[in-house]
Structure formats: C-alpha cells, structure tokens
Design a protein around this motif. Structure first.
Motif, mmCIF file in Angstrom:
data_model
loop_
_atom_site.group_PDB
_atom_site.id
_atom_site.type_symbol
_atom_site.label_atom_id
_atom_site.label_comp_id
_atom_site.label_asym_id
_atom_site.label_seq_id
_atom_site.Cartn_x
_atom_site.Cartn_y
_atom_site.Cartn_z
ATOM 1 N N HIS A 49 71.216 45.115 9.773
ATOM 2 C CA HIS A 49 71.548 45.861 10.990
ATOM 3 C C HIS A 49 70.739 45.340 12.181
ATOM 4 N N ALA A 50 69.440 45.121 11.980
ATOM 5 C CA ALA A 50 68.582 44.616 13.060
ATOM 6 C C ALA A 50 69.067 43.258 13.558
ATOM 7 N N ALA A 51 69.532 42.397 12.657
ATOM 8 C CA ALA A 51 70.027 41.073 13.046
ATOM 9 C C ALA A 51 71.275 41.184 13.916
ATOM 10 N N ARG A 52 72.082 42.205 13.673
ATOM 11 C CA ARG A 52 73.317 42.377 14.456
ATOM 12 C C ARG A 52 73.058 42.936 15.845
ATOM 13 N N VAL A 53 72.078 43.811 15.990
ATOM 14 C CA VAL A 53 71.938 44.539 17.257
ATOM 15 C C VAL A 53 70.753 44.123 18.115
ATOM 16 N N HIS A 54 69.828 43.311 17.590
ATOM 17 C CA HIS A 54 68.632 42.959 18.347
ATOM 18 C C HIS A 54 68.569 41.462 18.643
ATOM 19 N N THR A 55 67.696 41.105 19.573
ATOM 20 C CA THR A 55 67.420 39.696 19.845
ATOM 21 C C THR A 55 66.603 39.130 18.693
ATOM 22 N N ARG A 56 66.493 37.811 18.669
ATOM 23 C CA ARG A 56 65.731 37.153 17.603
ATOM 24 C C ARG A 56 64.271 37.600 17.615
ATOM 25 N N ARG A 57 63.709 37.786 18.805
ATOM 26 C CA ARG A 57 62.305 38.204 18.922
ATOM 27 C C ARG A 57 62.094 39.585 18.302
ATOM 28 N N ILE A 58 62.956 40.531 18.626
ATOM 29 C CA ILE A 58 62.815 41.888 18.089
ATOM 30 C C ILE A 58 63.117 41.891 16.590
ATOM 31 N N TYR A 59 64.105 41.087 16.157
ATOM 32 C CA TYR A 59 64.407 40.990 14.729
ATOM 33 C C TYR A 59 63.184 40.484 13.965
ATOM 34 N N THR A 60 62.511 39.470 14.508
ATOM 35 C CA THR A 60 61.328 38.917 13.850
ATOM 36 C C THR A 60 60.239 39.975 13.716
ATOM 37 N N ARG A 61 60.053 40.755 14.762
ATOM 38 C CA ARG A 61 59.056 41.835 14.695
ATOM 39 C C ARG A 61 59.445 42.864 13.634
ATOM 40 N N SER A 62 60.727 43.219 13.576
ATOM 41 C CA SER A 62 61.196 44.189 12.576
ATOM 42 C C SER A 62 60.953 43.659 11.178
ATOM 43 N N GLN A 63 61.282 42.387 10.968
ATOM 44 C CA GLN A 63 61.095 41.781 9.657
ATOM 45 C C GLN A 63 59.617 41.789 9.263
ATOM 46 N N ARG A 64 58.750 41.437 10.206
ATOM 47 C CA ARG A 64 57.310 41.412 9.938
ATOM 48 C C ARG A 64 56.808 42.805 9.554
ATOM 49 N N GLU A 65 57.256 43.831 10.280
ATOM 50 C CA GLU A 65 56.812 45.193 9.983
ATOM 51 C C GLU A 65 57.280 45.639 8.603
ATOM 52 N N ILE A 66 58.508 45.298 8.240
ATOM 53 C CA ILE A 66 59.011 45.671 6.919
ATOM 54 C C ILE A 66 58.210 44.956 5.837
#
Length: 89
Positions: A49-66
């Motif tokens: 979901h994050a990959a579909r709705v966010h920029t690459r920068r925000i997706y990377t942050r989401s992935q790191r937090e998970i």
C-alpha cells in the motif's frame, strides 16, 4: 512577517520554479536510492500500500520503520550468495 504582493504572472513563475526544484530534489533522491542495497519483503500488505500511495522517500522511511519494529522477531535466516533471506514472525 511581511507579505509580498505579486501579480498572477509572478505567482505562476514562482510556482513553476518551486515545482522544478522539488522535481530535481526527488530525482536526486531516486538516483541515490538506486545505489543502495535492495530489501525485498514478501507479502507485506502495508508496504504494498505504501508503495502505491507514497513517494520513494516516504516508502523507504516506512520500510525502515517496519524493519526496525520487527527485527526482534526474526525466525530464520538463509543466505545464498549475496542474497540474505530473513523470515520474520
């Protein structure tokens, strides 16, 4: 704080310039991202979901937090060449 009055033409030119600068910053971030090691997480609905709705920068942050939140729950680690697969509960 002072507010500068500007014509609509000045506003549009300023807006276009800011947009170009934002795109340049995003392009630089995308370029930097391509050089980093890739992390692939299978079947993660939140990251899909994050990959579909966010920029690459925000997706990377989401992935790191998970990943930071789940590293204490690693069940299995498999290594094949340069690929390391972690199974997380």
């Amino acid at each position: 704080m002072s507010i500068k009055k500007m014509s609509i033409t000045e506003f549009v030119k300023n807006y276009e310039q800011q947009t170009i600068e934002m795109f340049e910053i995003e392009a630089i971030e995308d370029y930097k991202f391509r050089g980093d090691p890739k992390i692939f997480i299978e079947d993660c609905g939140i990251l899909k979901h994050a990959a579909r709705v966010h920029t690459r920068r925000i997706y990377t942050r989401s992935q790191r937090e998970i990943l930071q939140g789940t590293t204490k729950r690693v069940n299995n680690v498999e290594t094949e060449g340069s690929l390391t697969k972690y199974t997380i509960l």
